[in-house]
Scaffold this active site. Structure first.
Site, PDB file in Angstrom:
ATOM      1  N   ARG A   1      -5.925   4.396 -11.570  1.00 23.95           N
ATOM      2  CA  ARG A   1      -6.414   5.509 -12.385  1.00 23.95           C
ATOM      3  C   ARG A   1      -5.741   5.511 -13.761  1.00 23.95           C
ATOM      4  O   ARG A   1      -6.387   5.748 -14.790  1.00 23.95           O
ATOM      5  CB  ARG A   1      -6.161   6.821 -11.643  1.00 23.95           C
ATOM      6  CG  ARG A   1      -6.889   6.886 -10.306  1.00 23.95           C
ATOM      7  CD  ARG A   1      -6.345   7.960  -9.386  1.00 23.95           C
ATOM      8  NE  ARG A   1      -6.689   9.315  -9.871  1.00 23.95           N
ATOM      9  CZ  ARG A   1      -6.263  10.423  -9.271  1.00 23.95           C
ATOM     10  NH1 ARG A   1      -5.477  10.341  -8.191  1.00 23.95           N
ATOM     11  NH2 ARG A   1      -6.603  11.606  -9.749  1.00 23.95           N
TER      12      ARG A   1
ATOM     13  N   ILE B   1      -2.755   5.998   0.165  1.00 21.89           N
ATOM     14  CA  ILE B   1      -3.798   6.081  -0.852  1.00 21.89           C
ATOM     15  C   ILE B   1      -4.068   7.562  -1.081  1.00 21.89           C
ATOM     16  O   ILE B   1      -3.887   8.386  -0.186  1.00 21.89           O
ATOM     17  CB  ILE B   1      -5.083   5.307  -0.460  1.00 21.89           C
ATOM     18  CG1 ILE B   1      -5.638   5.769   0.884  1.00 21.89           C
ATOM     19  CG2 ILE B   1      -4.826   3.825  -0.442  1.00 21.89           C
ATOM     20  CD1 ILE B   1      -6.909   5.037   1.290  1.00 21.89           C
ATOM     21  N   ASP B   2      -4.443   7.890  -2.298  1.00 19.64           N
ATOM     22  CA  ASP B   2      -4.593   9.287  -2.678  1.00 19.64           C
ATOM     23  C   ASP B   2      -5.577  10.015  -1.762  1.00 19.64           C
ATOM     24  O   ASP B   2      -6.483   9.405  -1.185  1.00 19.64           O
ATOM     25  CB  ASP B   2      -5.089   9.395  -4.124  1.00 19.64           C
ATOM     26  CG  ASP B   2      -4.087   8.833  -5.119  1.00 19.64           C
ATOM     27  OD1 ASP B   2      -2.888   8.834  -4.810  1.00 19.64           O
ATOM     28  OD2 ASP B   2      -4.523   8.394  -6.201  1.00 19.64           O
ATOM     29  N   LYS B   3      -5.415  11.317  -1.689  1.00 17.46           N
ATOM     30  CA  LYS B   3      -6.279  12.153  -0.859  1.00 17.46           C
ATOM     31  C   LYS B   3      -7.756  11.866  -1.117  1.00 17.46           C
ATOM     32  O   LYS B   3      -8.534  11.704  -0.180  1.00 17.46           O
ATOM     33  CB  LYS B   3      -5.978  13.625  -1.142  1.00 17.46           C
ATOM     34  CG  LYS B   3      -6.943  14.596  -0.479  1.00 17.46           C
ATOM     35  CD  LYS B   3      -6.670  16.027  -0.908  1.00 17.46           C
ATOM     36  CE  LYS B   3      -7.708  16.981  -0.345  1.00 17.46           C
ATOM     37  NZ  LYS B   3      -7.498  18.389  -0.782  1.00 17.46           N
TER      38      LYS B   3
END
Length: 323
Positions: free
Chosen positions: A245, A143-145
């Site tokens: 997103r 999962i993104d930062k």
């Protein structure tokens, strides 16, 4: 798990006559993946009658007895770091983490320390039995930062192989909560379309008509905050980079705070009290949280399901929109 305590013997039964050697060994030595076994064969660590068999596609014959030596797992390059972790579940095969926003998953250029992998190397220590022959956590999804929430990481080769299979088959329950701009209508739907690199900005992903990878997101409205924003639940059928997103932005509802895909909507919040405006407009990460993670344990076959609530910054953001 097999180790260098001594060669392990595998005798070929009549039912396995003619089976590829790498497939036979992966089936017999269940703690080792086929991808791990192939290099063992090529390195000369699988013997037949004292001679190495170097071809993974070699056809095994009934009555053959193979000797396999598995070296001890070696230390991985990233350094262990004593970083606190919010552990939701752990056993000898896997660990489920509630990742905070701001933490990178894997070391890479610009982020060689302070990552989830560094933290797991310290926490797991000798409980890592080796992924591909290296003492490292097996990252099967990311999962993104700046996205918070649930991740599962393999601690053994068997779990790594099993989880990778589940993710490849889209047999993982993953549900996210997001705060997006605008009133969401209709209140539920599907967003489908290929996602690939944005041809105009290489840092971004985009919906594209040629190339890319197929992606499907199911969304459901949880709460509208007047006409300003909304809280939605998003379920992933696939797991592409920046999928939620990109998809939510594609239907006109980009995520609040997303520095890559949207700009602050000052006009939308101008009628709110100043303190609430400040909370909303200063929120500088995508308002996205991996809330639910469910899967069948790849080793024990038990059904597991985990849920974690919003972290404090998203709770504060929600309060600012509700008023």
């Amino acid at each position: 798990m097999p180790s260098n305590e001594g060669p392990h013997q595998v005798e070929v039964s009549s039912g396995d006559d003619g089976t590829r050697l790498d497939r036979l060994l992966a089936t017999t030595l269940v703690e080792l993946s086929r991808n791990r076994i192939k290099p063992l064969i090529k390195e000369g660590l699988v013997l037949l009658n004292g001679a190495p068999v170097l071809n993974p596609s070699h056809k095994a014959r009934a009555g053959d007895i193979y000797e396999i030596t598995v070296p001890e797992a070696v230390e991985s390059e990233p350094e262990p770091e004593d970083i606190p972790l919010d552990i939701i579940f752990e056993d000898e095969h896997l660990i489920v983490i509630n990742k905070p926003a701001g933490m990178v998953v894997h070391p890479a250029a610009g982020n060689w320390s302070g990552t989830l992998v560094n933290a797991l190397l310290h926490h797991c220590r000798d409980s890592l039995s080796g992924i591909g022959g290296v003492k490292r956590p097996g990252i099967v999804h990311r999962i993104d930062k700046d996205t918070s929430g649930l991740m599962v990481v393999a601690k053994s080769d068997a779990a790594h192989q099993g989880l990778a299979t589940l993710f490849a088959a889209h047999d993982i329950e993953r549900r996210y909560k997001a705060i997006v701009w605008g009133r969401v209508y209709p209140p539920a739907g599907e967003i489908e379309g290929n996602i690939g690199r944005d041809p105009h900005n290489r840092k971004r992903m985009a919906m594209i008509t040629k190339g890319g990878k197929s992606a499907l997101t199911r969304y459901k409205l949880v709460e509208n905050f007047s006409d300003i924003a909304a809280l939605v639940s998003c379920e992933l059928e696939t797991g592409r980079t920046h999928q939620i997103r990109v998809h939510m932005g594609h239907i006109g509802h980009p995520l609040v705070g997303d520095p890559l895909y949207t700009r602050p909507r000052r006009s939308r919040v101008s009628a709110l009290p100043e303190d609430r405006q400040k909370t909303i407009l200063s929120f500088n990460r995508q308002a996205l949280h991996a809330e639910t993670l469910g899967f069948v344990h790849p080793v024990t076959d038990k059904r597991l399901k985990f849920e974690v609530d919003f972290p404090s910054d998203l709770r504060e953001l929600t309060k600012a929109f509700r008023g």
